[in-house]
Design an enzyme around this catalytic site. Structure first.
Site, PDB file in Angstrom:
ATOM      1  N   SER A 175       0.788  -1.234   0.000  1.00 34.43           N
ATOM      2  CA  SER A 175       0.000   0.000   0.000  1.00 34.43           C
ATOM      3  C   SER A 175       0.822   1.287   0.000  1.00 34.43           C
ATOM      4  O   SER A 175       0.273   2.361  -0.246  1.00 34.43           O
ATOM      5  CB  SER A 175      -0.946   0.007   1.207  1.00 34.43           C
ATOM      6  OG  SER A 175      -1.915  -1.012   1.079  1.00 34.43           O
ATOM      7  N   VAL A 176       2.118   1.208   0.283  1.00 35.52           N
ATOM      8  CA  VAL A 176       2.934   2.426   0.248  1.00 35.52           C
ATOM      9  C   VAL A 176       3.046   2.981  -1.172  1.00 35.52           C
ATOM     10  O   VAL A 176       3.475   4.127  -1.363  1.00 35.52           O
ATOM     11  CB  VAL A 176       4.349   2.181   0.830  1.00 35.52           C
ATOM     12  CG1 VAL A 176       4.286   1.918   2.326  1.00 35.52           C
ATOM     13  CG2 VAL A 176       5.043   1.039   0.108  1.00 35.52           C
TER      14      VAL A 176
END
Length: 613
Positions: free
Chosen positions: A309-310
């Site tokens: 998700s980064v």
């Protein structure tokens, strides 16, 4: 009368003959002696001529071979320093003791004295030496300290000699071990920056002609043949104080969570200089006995992993710049999952209707999927590619990972969707930090540098400053009251961040109980100075979410770093305080929510291949 006269005459003749015999004998001996003397003188003269003229060069060469030596003058390896000139790697003088076994004494008493001075077992040493008597050279002890080496030489044992050398010493020890690397016993770079810049750091040896006695001891210098030139100095971008801080807090997190490993990289958001690069586990480069090979890896540069998700803020910047999505658009993520190409992509719960900011705040996989499928097929891929994902960073570090970004040809909708939330690709921590310079530096991507820069570097304008500011503002909500990264907050500073929790890939696909906990933070959000990427591998204790495991490390590292760098505060917001009663209540509620969601999430991830964080 006549007879009388004849007798007298005969007697006189005999007398003259008798007197003539000794004179003739003496004359003969004189001539012989004269000839001998002249012959000897001629031989002496010839010998003098032979020595001084005919064989002079040969004899002089033979004499020089026994008393004149050409010795090398060691040139020390160049020093490696941090950006402020603090030494990180230096060469210290040592003495190597060597011997000619043919010249060593056979007396056991003498050999015992030598063994004791060398710190060796006398019996083993004597047996070893006696077994090598046919050789002309052996090392007795490499790289002794000058004091101990001189004690050995002072024993004045025939056949024992000393050679002055240099040994590499690393003042910071394990804190900078993987980044700097090591040299071998001959002071040649073997790992890390020592290997990458070996030619620059290696000095040029000099030569001198010296006169020695029969025992090889120096009598006097005759003349200098060639000057020695030390190796060049290497000034890194690393700040030693920030490096120590990063390593300490990273090691603390790995121990607290019983994790396999951890990596942290801190980058100057304005220049791309790496201010700290820490990896755990590490090793002591000054004492490599029992060294574990796992500690050798500079994971920040050499390890690539699925980021999860980064990557969502980076994908969001491409989506906004595409012009296909309005910044005020609302995406309906109900009922908390979506089917794409036969795969089910889930959120941890039904977030309902979300703005673009809300999608980043809640880290919605469903929201990112719908956005990714609403823009041209290669929109997100092009942005990642421009940011350097799948390409070498050009640091020159040995074994630098390029990551992977599969080409978009023939992609299915599911692959486009997973790319938007950081699956189906891989990056190194430094690649991730470099990509984030685009957001932190007004849309202009900076090239990373492990060396100190004396002027501001050029950058590549990839996105508009307005888009970069919008996405950074979205990331601020992640560390706010409704996001999952509240533990990254720092007293007095606005923080932008993004959490990421990724299931690790095993031999048979994604593992059910093995995760990588990631966090990317930008501080301060109003005027970015630092970008910090933290990745903890396989946390087994205290949770595994990036917001729980890695975000607190950001707070403990970036907070002191901002103060060390005299960055003025830009917020009155209170930091995350685990001792606060109100925060403890909030943490307990979050823990109950996470516990309730984890069992459902495990089943969801098996289908979707992703997590929310």
């Amino acid at each position: 009368m006549s007879q009388y006269n004849n007798r007298k005459n005969n007697e006189r003749s005999d007398s003259r003959r008798q007197r003539a015999r000794p004179l003739a004998a003496a004359s003969w001996r004189f001539n012989v002696m004269l000839v001998v003397i002249l012959a000897a003188l001629a031989a002496l003269v010839w010998r003098i001529v032979d020595l001084q003229v005919v064989t002079q060069d040969f004899l002089a060469g033979q004499g020089d071979a026994r008393t004149v030596r050409v010795e090398s003058i060691d040139a020390h390896r160049g020093m490696i320093t941090d950006r402020d000139g603090e030494p990180l790697a230096v060469s210290t003088p040592v003495i190597t003791i060597w011997a000619n076994p043919k010249q060593l004494p056979t007396d056991r008493t003498e050999l015992t004295r030598l063994a004791q001075a060398l710190g060796k077992n006398p019996s083993d040493f004597i047996n070893h030496v006696n077994g090598l008597r046919s050789r002309g050279f052996i090392y007795l002890h490499r790289r002794m300290t000058p004091e101990l080496g001189q004690r050995v030489l002072d024993l004045d044992i025939p056949g024992v000699y000393g050679q002055h050398e240099y040994k590499r010493y690393y003042p910071a020890g394990e804190v900078t071990a993987q980044l700097l690397g090591v040299t071998n016993i001959d002071d040649k770079g073997q790992e890390g920056l020592e290997l990458a810049y070996d030619r620059w750091l290696t000095g040029t040896k000099g030569q001198r002609r010296v006169l020695v006695d029969r025992k090889g001891r120096l009598v006097r210098d005759l003349h200098l043949m060639q000057d020695a030139h030390p190796g060049g100095q290497l000034h890194l971008s690393i700040n030693q104080r920030l490096q120590f801080l990063a390593y300490r807090e990273l090691a603390r997190a790995v121990e607290e969570h019983n994790a396999d490993a951890g990596s942290l990289v801190m980058m100057n958001a304005r220049t791309g200089e790496v201010l700290a690069s820490a990896d755990v586990p590490s090793f002591n480069p000054n004492n490599r006995a029992g060294m574990d090979s796992e500690g050798l890896r500079e994971r920040v540069l050499t390890d690539a992993f699925e980021p999860g998700s980064v990557m969502k803020p980076l994908a969001m910047s491409a989506i906004i710049d595409s012009g296909k999505v309005s910044p005020n658009q609302v995406i309906n993520t109900s009922p908390g999952y979506v089917r794409v190409d036969g795969y089910t992509i889930h959120d941890v719960r039904n977030f309902g209707r979300l703005t673009l900011t809300g999608i980043i705040t809640k880290s919605s996989n469903v929201g990112m999927t719908k956005l990714a499928l609403s823009v041209p097929n290669d929109t997100i891929w092009n942005r990642y590619n421009q940011m350097g994902i799948g390409h070498s960073l050009g640091t020159g570090f040995p074994g630098e990972a390029t990551g992977s970004l599969p080409p978009p040809s023939g992609w299915s909708a599911a692959k486009r969707a997973t790319l938007a939330y950081g699956y189906g690709m891989s990056v190194s921590p430094l690649q991730l930090a470099t990509a984030y310079t685009t957001l932190a530096n007004d849309g202009c991507r900076l090239q990373p540098s492990l060396l100190r820069l004396d002027k501001k570097p050029q950058c590549d304008q990839l996105i508009s400053p307005e888009t970069a500011h919008k996405v950074v503002n979205m990331m601020e909500t992640v560390v706010g009251p409704y996001g999952g990264g509240g533990r990254a907050n720092i007293d007095g500073y606005r923080i932008a961040g993004k959490t990421g929790t990724v299931r690790k890939v095993g031999a048979s696909g994604y593992e059910r109980n093995s995760y990588r906990s990631n966090f990317v933070g930008i501080a301060p959000a109003s005027d970015p100075r630092l970008i910090v990427v933290i990745s903890i591998d396989n946390s087994r204790k205290g949770g595994y979410y990036g917001g729980v495991v890695s975000a607190p490390v950001f707070s403990r590292v970036a907070g002191p770093a901002l103060r060390m760098l005299d960055v003025p505060p830009d917020s009155d917001a209170a930091p995350y305080n685990p001792e606060s009663p109100a925060q403890q209540v909030k943490d307990a509620e979050q823990a109950r929510e996470i516990t309730g969601l984890q069992s459902r999430q495990a089943a969801q991830e098996a289908a979707s291949g992703g997590t929310n964080d």
